[in-house]
Design a protein around this motif. Sequence first.
Motif, PDB file in Angstrom:
ATOM      1  N   THR A   1      29.542  49.858  45.109  1.00 57.57           N
ATOM      2  CA  THR A   1      30.929  49.745  44.640  1.00 57.57           C
ATOM      3  C   THR A   1      31.329  50.994  43.855  1.00 57.57           C
ATOM      4  O   THR A   1      32.447  51.494  43.997  1.00 57.57           O
ATOM      5  CB  THR A   1      31.102  48.466  43.794  1.00 57.57           C
TER       6      THR A   1
ATOM      7  N   GLU B   1      34.405  43.706  37.995  1.00 59.94           N
ATOM      8  CA  GLU B   1      33.759  42.591  38.677  1.00 59.94           C
ATOM      9  C   GLU B   1      33.011  41.686  37.713  1.00 59.94           C
ATOM     10  O   GLU B   1      32.399  42.150  36.764  1.00 59.94           O
ATOM     11  CB  GLU B   1      32.759  43.117  39.707  1.00 59.94           C
TER      12      GLU B   1
ATOM     13  N   THR C   1      28.974  42.389  43.109  1.00 56.73           N
ATOM     14  CA  THR C   1      29.928  42.141  44.182  1.00 56.73           C
ATOM     15  C   THR C   1      29.558  40.840  44.879  1.00 56.73           C
ATOM     16  O   THR C   1      28.414  40.646  45.262  1.00 56.73           O
ATOM     17  CB  THR C   1      29.901  43.298  45.196  1.00 56.73           C
TER      18      THR C   1
ATOM     19  N   ASP D   1      33.112  47.149  51.452  1.00 55.51           N
ATOM     20  CA  ASP D   1      32.065  47.017  50.443  1.00 55.51           C
ATOM     21  C   ASP D   1      31.357  45.680  50.696  1.00 55.51           C
ATOM     22  O   ASP D   1      32.003  44.710  51.069  1.00 55.51           O
ATOM     23  CB  ASP D   1      32.721  47.005  49.059  1.00 55.51           C
TER      24      ASP D   1
HETATM   25 MG    MG Z   1      29.037  46.157  44.450  1.00 55.65          MG
END
Ligand code: MG
Length: 409
Positions: free
Chosen positions: A133, A148, A153, A172
């Motif tokens: 990311t 996040e 993620t 991603d």
């Molecule tokens: Mg990530």
Amino acid sequence: MSKVRIYTLARDLGVDNNKMLEILDGLGVSYKSVSSTIEEDTVELIKQILEEEAAAGTAAPADSAPVQASAPQAAPTQPETQAASAPQPQAAATATAEREPVAASAPAAPSAPELPHRAPVVTIMGHVDHGKTSLLDYIRKTKVAAKEAGGITQHVGAFEARTSKGKVVFIDTPGHEAFTTIRARGANVADIAIIVIAADDSLMPQTREAIAHAQAAKVPMIVAINKIDLPQADPERVKTDLTQLNLVPEEYGGDLIVVPVSARTGEGVEDLLEYISLTAELEDLRADPKGEFSGVIIESRVDRQAGVLATVMVQEGTLRVGDFLVVGENYGKIKAMTDSNGGRIKEAGPSTPVQVLGFSEAPASGEKVFSAKNEHAARELIAQRVSDRRDAEAARTQRRRTLEEMMGP
Ligand code: MG
Ligand code: GTP
């Protein structure tokens, strides 16, 4: 004697990489990829071939009207030295253009109309926390990772990025071990997979998994060795470890492109983008924006206020607000569409990730999306699918019963 990389030469001579490889094939020169180097002698040969082709090309348009009678041609002097051959002067073209309005235009070769190129879809995969990311953030110049939950993620995000090399669509994916199916789906929609490996950690279980997904999906891979800014970074170890998986980096004589990068300092990111565009060029990615629409669900979620929001990757054709979409046994009419930067759009062509509002149920990610002419057609298609599924289920039940009967009580 200096050597030169194939793609550098292609760029310097203004021809595309495929053309360059064609010439090398013709010369019987072996290479592993466009980043392989070639000898100076070969470079000279290539230049000669291109010059000859150019000369033949300019002589070709026989049917075109009287050519520049004006410019008094200098006597064709034989170059005394083999020095840099002067490029053909092209000055006359602009001068003639102002007299004759249009008419005899370029001698268009009567070739079959080719589909337009589309942007590459690049999936970023790798072990948890290796910096996927962050790398995308650097490319997008945003700060998604910092926002996040837990810095992890948990879904697939698709972004359209404008790089100095043109549009690239990045996907991603999460590195956490729980998200195997999401990674597999990410690999399946990709044209190119970037395997991110942290230079201080080398190959980890989800790195190997990501590599396996890319191989299973037959997607070309580029390895980005990330975090090279760290003092404990050991990119050489990563390369050696890769070799043990039979993935041999170019420096070691193989054909795997490995790019050292830092998502923190940005070092190497331009090189990575360059390799992405080179790989994309070789893949010769095309799609028909006027063809029948098809796409795939990247992710979907239910927003309390807006309702079902589905991210669709347009693969063929063009998606428009008002279109009816069918996914599995679910359909919806597009009420609104936004691009990956959140801007409202009315239509989207190939290689565009869009968020679509209009499904009544969240479609499963990884599902193919098709369009239907109208609501009636959408319902009919779904009715057909439901009946096919029921038939298949009934057949399965029947087989099981038969089996049970055969086995006795
Ligand atoms: Mg990530
Ligand atoms: P998951 O999505 O959970 O798999 O992680 P990820 O691969 O997306 O990693 P992320 O980008 O969230 O980065 C993980 C951590 O590594 C964060 O603390 C980043 O700041 C840090 N990081 C990422 N890239 C670099 C880098 O190039 N150098 C340094 N020093 N740190 C980095």
